[in-house]
Scaffold this active site. Structure first.
Site, PDB file in Angstrom:
ATOM      1  CG  HIS A 170      -1.928   1.107   1.194  1.00 19.55           C
ATOM      2  ND1 HIS A 170      -2.975   1.131   0.306  1.00 19.55           N
ATOM      3  CD2 HIS A 170      -2.039   2.244   1.929  1.00 19.55           C
ATOM      4  CE1 HIS A 170      -3.696   2.226   0.504  1.00 19.55           C
ATOM      5  NE2 HIS A 170      -3.138   2.918   1.483  1.00 19.55           N
ATOM      6  CG  ASP A 227      -1.104   6.115   1.745  1.00 18.38           C
ATOM      7  OD1 ASP A 227      -2.220   5.953   1.228  1.00 18.38           O
ATOM      8  OD2 ASP A 227      -0.791   5.651   2.861  1.00 18.38           O
ATOM      9  CG  ASP A 236      -6.134   3.492   3.450  1.00 22.97           C
ATOM     10  OD1 ASP A 236      -6.655   3.129   4.522  1.00 22.97           O
ATOM     11  OD2 ASP A 236      -5.163   4.258   3.408  1.00 22.97           O
ATOM     12  CG  HIS A 238      -6.836   7.018   0.161  1.00 19.96           C
ATOM     13  ND1 HIS A 238      -6.291   6.337  -0.901  1.00 19.96           N
ATOM     14  CD2 HIS A 238      -6.159   6.601   1.254  1.00 19.96           C
ATOM     15  CE1 HIS A 238      -5.327   5.549  -0.467  1.00 19.96           C
ATOM     16  NE2 HIS A 238      -5.227   5.694   0.838  1.00 19.96           N
TER      17      HIS A 238
END
Length: 1010
Positions: free
Chosen positions: A35, A37, A150, A419
């Site tokens: 993951h 970001d 997420d 997000h």
């Protein structure tokens, strides 16, 4: 953001027998992922250096060593940066082979994993289109599954868009903790989602909700103090360790530890199996910032998987590396009948009783506003460049330069949809990064707009010039309408002169109004009434004067408006109100203001003859900043100490009656003696000028900040509407959701806040009060007849995690959001608010192309950019008209052949393919006329730009030829038809668009245009 609950997860063994009713072992799909970001705590550049580049380098190398290994790549921004700046030719060859074999799988495929609460439909589609275009052009692949693990809550619009893009299944994770618990117990984490009540099964999609462990591997090991299954440890910033030893590396898998690891993993698999209907378990292997050292990861998991499979009869489990498509293929082949979920979304989202993630709806208001401004500017530039490219294929605006400017802004707008970006949940330095990227790209597109406006022809300057030395200074302004509707509206230009006369491109005087600016005593606001066709630009000439106009005939059509200032009123003096009411009238409304309070008192709709009592003012919630005292508010969470309190002690008012627009300026002071106001509302009441539609809206702009620390400020509109505290808000600007007020054991106030991206309204049996917005906010109806909008937040708390990552939201900015308000009957507002929201988002582009100066004498009038209107019916909206530039054959087999032969590695952009999207704005049954399907002839529609020779219907992001798209048909009890409606070859260019449909086409114009 990481799934933080896993850091404190205490593993409990809830074992099942390990076999299904068919006495088969549980089939486990281990899905390796990282993951990553695009922002959050660290900038993109910092993340690339510290770990992100290493993820793709090491994963590529490790997958190539063993055929059974797999990996899913999700967000494209990091991958594209790696591909363009880091990957060697050898890496690129390996990646192409891995993708071809299906062992490296691209999931979602957008630039980012976009937020679902505060993002706009336009921008969600954009970031998907950019990522999908790159993947299809480069590898010939089209993502068919999502991994939305997420985002903070799940919108009902997202599954619709994924279905339109050709996806076969959707995956979500963050939904209310209590709802997820109930769904787990009842084995209802998987369902078929029909996100649109109008489209029904046409765009349904199978949806998998991750269980309580979410996307991270369970970190607790009963035999070790280290986190489990994270053998590469935790990423280090700013630099990777030179010796390759990272903090918190898990114990290696050895002969001594393999059984303990296997038992821990099997127990977790069995626990998860209890929550699903089939014997297939999705076991995500990874978490935030993982697989930057894939060698140590796979070298430990390989023997662990082998050990479990060797003892599968004992464990009742088999384990295999898998991609997401392999997991969903197994579920699909189970051939079960699935429950249907309607158009409900999963918003808001709470993780605990006092942790309602509703604060981020309003966090970093400045960033939210700039992101939408950039999106609007991009839309205008795309439509203008497309028209220019078709009309002037050999024009002096270089096509490669123009596309580079557009692509830079596409990248920046896509990036900020992440997000942890537009949500305002990032650290200050990352917020600054997003702002910088947006501003830089916007400057580039401003250059492009100027070039497109000024070339290939000179301005048509009206020949109304006199040859005397006393001629006034003059300025030329171009105004462009980026919408495919004819509009009559007001534009505002800030000037330094006390008077001006305005002329259109035919030399005719134009109605205008000039007055002192609300924000400055040394400038004036010049309001100009403009009429523009769809996608049309017009030139206006402004002739300035240093003197105020004293004689009406000489003032031409410009009205000089003067204000009346009312005495400041202290709230303690509000003993008797409603005695001295002052009306402000337009062709649509009578607004009554109370001179005892300087607040709005009521609004009467003149045609409907209904008066609604109404006030507007500012209130604030006080937040707790000490975790030892109680729940806190932060970037994500809204948790008020108590009910809101009035945010001011005194109000001042100025009213400026006008002929084009009347303006009411209200200033709110924290203390009566304060010199500077804390908050303000500027309400503009437009006149009709031949159309009732425009005067039905009240245009309001607010000013707030800097706020006091630990305050969250709301605009509260209190009315006599009997709405029973029921609110309606939009899902990403696509559809409206009913939000009944709900009571909870704890945190009722915060859990009744909802995101408003474009619109929100309250209503009773007769009237509806609508707000449309230029950026996202949080909204609620905490009392009957009340609609409050959270506009700004400034917070600090001592939670160590927030302090460590600098996520306390100490936002000292001044924000100036805009809302348009409409009050009318339900039937009247139903026909207007969708268009109003779009008109606010895509206001005319105003470009002054010179500074005020003396006119040149004997100047010849020259022809300007030939402009022909592009006008859609009122219930259709031009979502996109662009030149994407991605170069691939419309025939999939031809494109794959080209890629596999190596011919597609260095493709030049395709400047001739135009992407067209058209959306039906209305729900089925919403309006007797506007909700009907609409047939249009695209060739006729675009004839003002060029001659359309070919029209080809595509999937939402353009990568599928729609007639050939065959999505999986999931079994449901009602088994409705799920086929897309297509125009096939679109030979006669006529397309029928049904309520809420979004139709996407490739348009090719006649070669005479190129």
């Amino acid at each position: 953001m990481g799934f933080l609950a896993l850091l404190v997860f205490v593993f409990c063994c809830c074992c099942s027998n390990g076999v299904t009713g068919e006495n088969k072992p549980i089939q486990t799909f281990v899905i390796p992922h990282s993951h990553m970001d695009v922002g959050w705590v660290y900038t993109v550049q910092e993340s690339m250096h510290a770990y992100a580049a290493n993820v793709y380098t090491s994963v590529t190398e490790e997958l190539s060593k063993a055929k059974d290994r797999r990996f899913i790549a999700v967000e494209q921004e990091f991958f594209r940066l790696w591909w363009d700046t880091v990957a060697t030719d050898s890496h690129k060859r390996q990646v192409r082979q891995l993708v071809k074999e299906g062992r490296l799988e691209f999931i979602i495929g957008g630039q980012v994993m976009h937020d679902e609460a505060v993002t706009d439909l336009d921008d969600e589609i954009l970031q998907m289109t950019e990522g999908h275009g790159f993947l299809y052009e480069t590898f010939g692949v089209r993502p068919q599954f999502s991994w939305h693990v997420d985002p903070f809550g799940a919108s009902a619009t997202t599954p619709i868009l994924f279905a339109l893009a050709g996806f076969n299944a959707h995956l979500i994770s963050r939904i209310d903790y209590d709802l997820k618990d109930a769904m787990q117990k009842n084995k209802k984490l998987q369902f078929v989602w029909r996100g649109s009540p109008s489209l029904k099964a046409q765009q349904e999609i199978f949806t998998h909700t991750m269980d309580q462990f979410s996307y991270c591997t369970p970190s607790y090991l009963p035999f070790s103090n280290s986190s489990g299954f994270y053998w590469n440890g935790v990423a280090l910033f700013p630099d990777p360790p030179k010796d390759g030893v990272y903090p918190n590396m898990s114990l290696p898998v050895t002969k001594d530890t393999v059984h303990a690891y296997a038992q821990t993993m099997v127990d977790n698999i069995k626990q998860r199996a209890e929550w699903f209907r089939t014997n297939h378990v999705l076991w995500p292997w990874g978490c935030d910032k993982q697989f930057y050292n894939s060698s140590v990861q796979f070298n430990n998991m390989d023997p662990l998987i082998k050990y479990i499979n060797q003892n599968s009869k004992e464990f009742g489990v088999t384990v295999q590396y898998a991609t997401l498509s392999e997991y969903f293929q197994a579920i699909y082949q189970s051939n079960l009948t699935w429950e249907v979920r309607g158009s409900e979304d999963f918003l808001p989202y709470s993780t605990e009783p006092y942790q309602a993630w509703t604060g981020f709806y309003a966090s970093r208001n400045v960033l939210k506003g700039l992101a939408r401004q950039a999106s609007s500017q991009l839309h205008a530039a795309e439509t203008l460049f497309t028209s220019y490219r078709v009309m002037f294929p050999d024009g002096p605006v270089a096509k490669d330069w123009a596309l580079s400017k557009l692509r830079a802004l596409r990248w920046a707008v896509s990036e900020v949809q992440h997000h942890d970006a537009i949500t305002g949940t990032e650290s200050p330095k990352v917020a600054d990064m997003y702002l910088q990227h947006l501003k830089q790209a916007m400057m580039g597109v401003e250059e492009l707009l100027a070039a497109l406006f000024l070339l290939p022809h000179s301005l048509n300057r009206p020949s109304i010039l006199r040859k005397d030395v006393h001629q006034p200074l003059e300025q030329h302004v171009i105004v462009y309408n980026p919408l495919a509707w004819n509009i009559t509206t007001i534009i505002n230009i800030t000037v330094t002169f006390p008077n001006a006369a305005v002329y259109d491109d035919k030399g005719q005087p134009v109605p205008a109004q000039i007055q002192r600016s609300a924000q400055s005593n040394v400038t004036n606001d010049l309001f100009i009434m403009v009429e523009l066709g769809g996608l049309q630009q017009r030139n206006y000439l402004i002739k300035f004067s240093e003197k105020h106009c004293s004689q009406r005939p000489k003032c031409m059509w410009t009205y000089e408006a003067k204000g009346v200032l009312f005495e400041r009123r202290n709230i303690q003096a509000w003993r008797k109100t409603g005695r001295r009411l002052l009306p402000v009238l337009s062709g649509c409304y009578k607004l009554m203001f109370d001179q005892d309070t300087n607040l709005l008192h009521s609004i009467t709709h003149l045609q409907e003859k209904r008066e609604v009592m109404m006030t507007q003012d500012f209130w604030e919630y006080h937040a707790n900043g000490d975790v030892k005292v109680g729940p806190i508010s932060d970037n994500y969470i809204f948790s008020a100490n108590s009910s809101s309190v009035r945010a001011y002690k005194a109000v001042e008012m100025e009213i400026i009656p006008g002929k084009i627009v009347s303006e009411i300026r209200q200033y709110f002071y924290r203390e009566e003696s304060d010199k500077d106001y804390a908050y303000s509302v500027t309400t503009r009441v437009p006149e009709c000028f031949g159309t009732k539609a425009r005067c039905l809206r009240l245009e309001q702009t607010y000013s707030l900040g800097p706020l006091r620390l630990n305050t969250e400020v709301v605009l509260r509109t209190s009315s006599s509407l009997k709405n029973n505290r029921t609110l309606y808000t939009d899902d990403n600007g696509y559809q409206m959701m009913k939000r009944p007020y709900r009571k909870f054991t704890n945190n009722t106030l915060a859990r009744n806040y909802f995101p408003m991206v474009r619109a929100a309204y309250i209503e009773d049996d007769v009237s509806r009060l609508v707000l449309v917005s230029d950026r996202a906010h949080g909204v609620s109806s905490q009392a009957h007849g009340q609609l409050e909008v959270m506009l700004h937040r400034r917070l600090w708390n001592n939670l160590p995690w927030n302090l460590g990552y600098n996520l306390t939201l100490n936002d000292s900015s001044i924000v100036m959001p805009t809302l348009w308000m409409t009050l009318s009957s339900i039937s009247a507002t139903s026909t207007r608010y969708q268009r109003e929201a779009i008109e606010l988002q895509h206001r005319p582009v105003v470009v002054p192309i010179d500074q005020p100066k003396k006119p040149k004498l004997n100047m010849e009038s020259r022809s300007s950019f030939p402009v022909h209107s592009v006008v859609l019916p009122p219930n259709l909206h031009l979502l996109s008209l662009s030149v994407p530039g991605w170069n691939y054959s419309a025939n999939h087999d031809v494109h794959l052949s080209r890629i596999h032969s190596g011919k597609g590695e260095h493709s030049e952009p395709d400047y001739d393919r135009v992407l067209l999207r058209i959306m039906h704005l209305y729900e089925e049954g919403e309006d007797p006329e506007l909700s009907k399907p609409v047939s249009i002839n695209v060739k006729d529609l675009l004839q003002g730009i060029g001659e359309v020779k070919e029209l080809e219907e595509r999937s939402l992001t353009g990568t599928w030829d729609l007639p050939s798209l065959q999505r999986w048909k999931w079994k449901t009890a009602d088994n409705l038809d799920t086929k897309f409606k297509t125009c096939r070859s679109c030979g006669n260019f006529t397309v029928t668009i049904a309520p809420k449909e979004i139709r996407t086409f490739f348009v090719h114009f006649s070669s005479s245009n190129f």
